[in-house]
Design an enzyme around this catalytic site. Structure first.
Site, PDB file in Angstrom:
ATOM      1  N   GLY A 129      32.222 -26.952  -3.988  1.00 19.79           N
ATOM      2  CA  GLY A 129      32.805 -26.355  -5.186  1.00 19.79           C
ATOM      3  C   GLY A 129      33.090 -27.326  -6.315  1.00 19.79           C
ATOM      4  O   GLY A 129      33.975 -27.072  -7.140  1.00 19.79           O
TER       5      GLY A 129
ATOM      6  N   HIS B  33      20.839 -25.760 -10.784  1.00 18.13           N
ATOM      7  CA  HIS B  33      19.947 -26.313  -9.765  1.00 18.13           C
ATOM      8  C   HIS B  33      19.745 -27.803 -10.039  1.00 18.13           C
ATOM      9  O   HIS B  33      19.515 -28.205 -11.180  1.00 18.13           O
ATOM     10  CB  HIS B  33      18.602 -25.574  -9.804  1.00 18.13           C
ATOM     11  CG  HIS B  33      17.668 -26.044  -8.741  1.00 18.13           C
ATOM     12  ND1 HIS B  33      17.806 -25.688  -7.424  1.00 18.13           N
ATOM     13  CD2 HIS B  33      16.599 -26.874  -8.804  1.00 18.13           C
ATOM     14  CE1 HIS B  33      16.857 -26.273  -6.706  1.00 18.13           C
ATOM     15  NE2 HIS B  33      16.109 -26.996  -7.524  1.00 18.13           N
TER      16      HIS B  33
HETATM   17  C1  GRF Z   1      24.920 -28.606  -6.720  1.00 17.80           C
HETATM   18  O1  GRF Z   1      24.120 -29.745  -6.660  1.00 17.80           O
HETATM   19  C2  GRF Z   1      24.169 -27.477  -7.376  1.00 17.80           C
HETATM   20  O2  GRF Z   1      23.275 -27.883  -8.352  1.00 17.80           O
HETATM   21  C3  GRF Z   1      23.417 -26.874  -6.216  1.00 17.80           C
HETATM   22  O3  GRF Z   1      24.293 -26.969  -5.128  1.00 17.80           O
HETATM   23  C4  GRF Z   1      25.201 -28.048  -5.326  1.00 17.80           C
HETATM   24  C5  GRF Z   1      26.575 -27.472  -5.234  1.00 17.80           C
HETATM   25  O4  GRF Z   1      27.571 -28.463  -5.251  1.00 17.80           O
HETATM   26  N1  GRF Z   1      22.982 -25.532  -6.505  1.00 17.80           N
HETATM   27  P1  GRF Z   1      29.078 -28.057  -5.469  1.00 17.80           P
HETATM   28  O5  GRF Z   1      29.440 -27.082  -4.352  1.00 17.80           O
HETATM   29  O6  GRF Z   1      29.212 -27.413  -6.820  1.00 17.80           O
HETATM   30  O7  GRF Z   1      29.867 -29.317  -5.370  1.00 17.80           O
END
Ligand code: GRF
Length: 197
Positions: A14, A111
């Site tokens: 998160g 992404h």
């Molecule tokens: C991020 O790298 C995002 O781009 C991808 O999943 C990861 C999530 O990380 N879709 P977080 O849970 O927001 O720390």
């Protein structure tokens, strides 16, 4: 400007949710988070939401018969909280076509690659293995095909010669935390230019 009501969907750490929470806490930011949903009961992001006093709940795929029932539970919960924009932030469940069609234009994702390059998982390892000199991240609209909808914002970072998946991942993540709020702002500002129907 329109104050967009956001539903943020997560599965884990998160940190992008936290970036959105922090942005929304600034007075001039044109959005607020009305709901956080995790598909995993132990997602660290749920605690972040609760600390920020944002309604946070788990909708576990295992509690719903099939994917359509799971998607329907998600949709109904998002609608019940009157969200305008659904932000996927590390949400690791694949959403069905019906869900995507229902929220089309109001469903975005972040992404960690320069789409259309490296959709899917392990983006940093694949970029390093391919000898890329540039990596980055993308905020895009979600369409039926995974990681392929129209791009809203994209930003690059260099790949250094001694980068590992971890070091590159951290460099990209720092940019993600800036880019996601920026994309939400852009959508809110675009919305404010549309004539009221
Ligand atoms: C991020 O790298 C995002 O781009 C991808 O999943 C990861 C999530 O990380 N879709 P977080 O849970 O927001 O720390």
């Amino acid at each position: 400007m329109v104050d967009l009501k956001l539903a943020v969907l997560i599965s884990g750490r998160g940190s992008n949710l936290q970036a959105l929470i922090d942005a929304c806490s600034r007075g001039d930011f044109p959005a607020g988070i009305v709901l956080v949903i995790s598909n995993k009961p132990d997602a660290q992001g749920l605690a972040r939401a609760r600390t920020a006093k944002i309604p946070a709940l788990t909708i576990d795929r295992r509690d719903h018969g099939d994917r359509e029932a799971f998607d329907e539970a998600l949709s109904q919960t998002i609608s019940a909280h009157d969200a305008d924009l659904v932000c996927l932030a590390g949400f690791m469940a694949i959403l069905g076509n019906k869900f995507v069609a229902r929220w089309r234009g109001r469903l975005i994702n972040i992404h960690p690659s320069l789409l259309p390059a490296y959709p899917g998982l392990d983006t940093h390892a694949r970029a390093i293995a391919a000898g890329e000199s540039t990596a980055g991240c993308t905020v895009h609209h979600v369409t039926a095909e995974v990681d392929s909808g129209p791009i809203i914002l994209q930003e690059t970072v260099p790949v250094e010669p001694d980068d590992t998946e971890e070091t590159l991942g951290l460099r990209v993540l720092a940019v993600e935390h800036r880019l996601y709020p920026q994309a939400v702002r852009l959508i809110a500002e675009e919305g404010s230019k549309r004539p009221a129907l």
